[in-house]
Design an enzyme around this catalytic site. Structure first.
Site, mmCIF file in Angstrom:
data_model
loop_
_atom_site.group_PDB
_atom_site.id
_atom_site.type_symbol
_atom_site.label_atom_id
_atom_site.label_comp_id
_atom_site.label_asym_id
_atom_site.label_seq_id
_atom_site.Cartn_x
_atom_site.Cartn_y
_atom_site.Cartn_z
ATOM 1 N N ARG A 254 43.793 48.640 32.358
ATOM 2 C CA ARG A 254 45.042 48.900 31.571
ATOM 3 C C ARG A 254 45.081 47.958 30.276
ATOM 4 O O ARG A 254 45.830 48.442 29.161
ATOM 5 C CB ARG A 254 46.142 48.643 32.222
ATOM 6 C CG ARG A 254 46.571 49.936 33.258
ATOM 7 C CD ARG A 254 47.449 49.201 34.353
ATOM 8 N NE ARG A 254 46.660 48.657 35.451
ATOM 9 C CZ ARG A 254 47.091 47.603 36.287
ATOM 10 N NH1 ARG A 254 48.285 47.326 36.349
ATOM 11 N NH2 ARG A 254 46.388 47.191 37.165
ATOM 12 N N GLU B 123 41.998 36.146 45.063
ATOM 13 C CA GLU B 123 42.787 35.791 46.011
ATOM 14 C C GLU B 123 41.840 35.683 47.412
ATOM 15 O O GLU B 123 41.818 34.635 48.075
ATOM 16 C CB GLU B 123 43.936 36.895 46.482
ATOM 17 C CG GLU B 123 45.107 35.812 46.819
ATOM 18 C CD GLU B 123 46.279 36.771 46.615
ATOM 19 O OE1 GLU B 123 46.533 37.739 46.041
ATOM 20 O OE2 GLU B 123 47.308 36.588 47.459
HETATM 21 P P1 AMP Z 1 44.893 37.479 37.383
HETATM 22 O O1 AMP Z 1 43.580 37.413 37.226
HETATM 23 O O2 AMP Z 1 45.484 37.028 38.933
HETATM 24 O O3 AMP Z 1 45.744 36.853 36.221
HETATM 25 O O4 AMP Z 1 45.423 39.089 37.821
HETATM 26 C C1 AMP Z 1 45.344 39.930 36.659
HETATM 27 C C2 AMP Z 1 44.904 41.202 36.743
HETATM 28 O O5 AMP Z 1 45.275 41.869 38.009
HETATM 29 C C3 AMP Z 1 45.361 42.347 35.563
HETATM 30 O O6 AMP Z 1 44.137 42.994 35.170
HETATM 31 C C4 AMP Z 1 46.370 42.925 36.141
HETATM 32 O O7 AMP Z 1 46.583 44.207 35.661
HETATM 33 C C5 AMP Z 1 46.397 42.901 37.673
HETATM 34 N N1 AMP Z 1 47.516 42.501 38.384
HETATM 35 C C6 AMP Z 1 47.804 41.387 39.134
HETATM 36 N N2 AMP Z 1 48.750 41.281 39.767
HETATM 37 C C7 AMP Z 1 49.413 42.580 39.394
HETATM 38 C C8 AMP Z 1 50.837 42.982 39.649
HETATM 39 N N3 AMP Z 1 51.636 42.264 40.447
HETATM 40 N N4 AMP Z 1 51.176 44.260 39.212
HETATM 41 C C9 AMP Z 1 50.154 45.017 38.253
HETATM 42 N N5 AMP Z 1 49.061 44.361 38.071
HETATM 43 C C10 AMP Z 1 48.545 43.069 38.670
#
Ligand code: AMP
Length: 174
Positions: free
Chosen positions: A61, A98
């Protein structure tokens, strides 16, 4: 159009892709022409004076927002993809999820040392994905002039992992 109007266009999907996750679905915002344009315009106003050479967008995205933004900023666009997807020679970096680990890659010739880079993704959660991306940009010698997200889930404190660079998010959930 205001930020509150954008919030109303983002759809919450419970338990996607796994139980316990409240997924922020931006397709309902992107399909709305004025809303999509507003998002890009706000970022353009913020970054047009930064003389951005390259916008780096994260699969998948981040490509949508990053591509439109690169066009408006008269900058190039560089994709960061999941390991194994890019056809040329790449450098990779592993990062914590995670559960387990994953790897991201960038073409080794995608950024020239000293180029001014804006890193973009749709959403900041824990910050692991953007943290890994910034390491890749750093390894190629790119100078990060900004880190931009459409959405920030501030209760996950991802921002604390990304302190070295100026970070901006449009829509914050806390
Ligand atoms: P992070 O590495 O934990 O910051 O996760 C970010 C990535 O995961 C991004 O590319 C987001 O598109 C996706 N992502 C994580 N959590 C969500 C959520 N609750 N809704 C949509 N996309 C998420």
């Amino acid at each position: 159009m205001e930020i509150a109007d954008l919030k109303a266009k983002i759809r919450d999907i419970k338990d996607f892709p796994t139980e316990g996750i409240l997924f922020k679905d931006i397709t309902t915002l992107l399909k709305d022409g004025p809303a999509f344009r507003y998002v890009i315009d706000v970022f353009v106003r913020r970054y047009q004076k930064e003389r951005v050479d390259v916008v780096v967008g994260i699969e998948s995205r981040g490509f949508i927002i990053g591509g439109a933004l690169a066009h408006q900023l008269h900058a190039g666009f560089v994709p960061v993809r999941k390991f194994g997807k890019l056809p040329g020679k790449t450098i990779e970096v592993e990062y914590e999820l995670e559960y387990g680990r994953d790897a991201l890659a960038i073409h080794e010739d995608a950024i020239k040392p000293g180029q001014r880079v804006l890193a973009v993704d749709d959403l900041l959660a824990t910050g692991g994905t953007m943290g890994a991306t910034l390491r890749l940009i750093g390894q190629l010698g790119g100078q990060v002039v900004g880190v931009a997200f459409m959405i920030e889930l501030s209760f996950l404190h991802g921002r604390d992992k990304l302190k070295e660079h100026p970070l901006h998010s449009l829509i914050v959930y806390d």
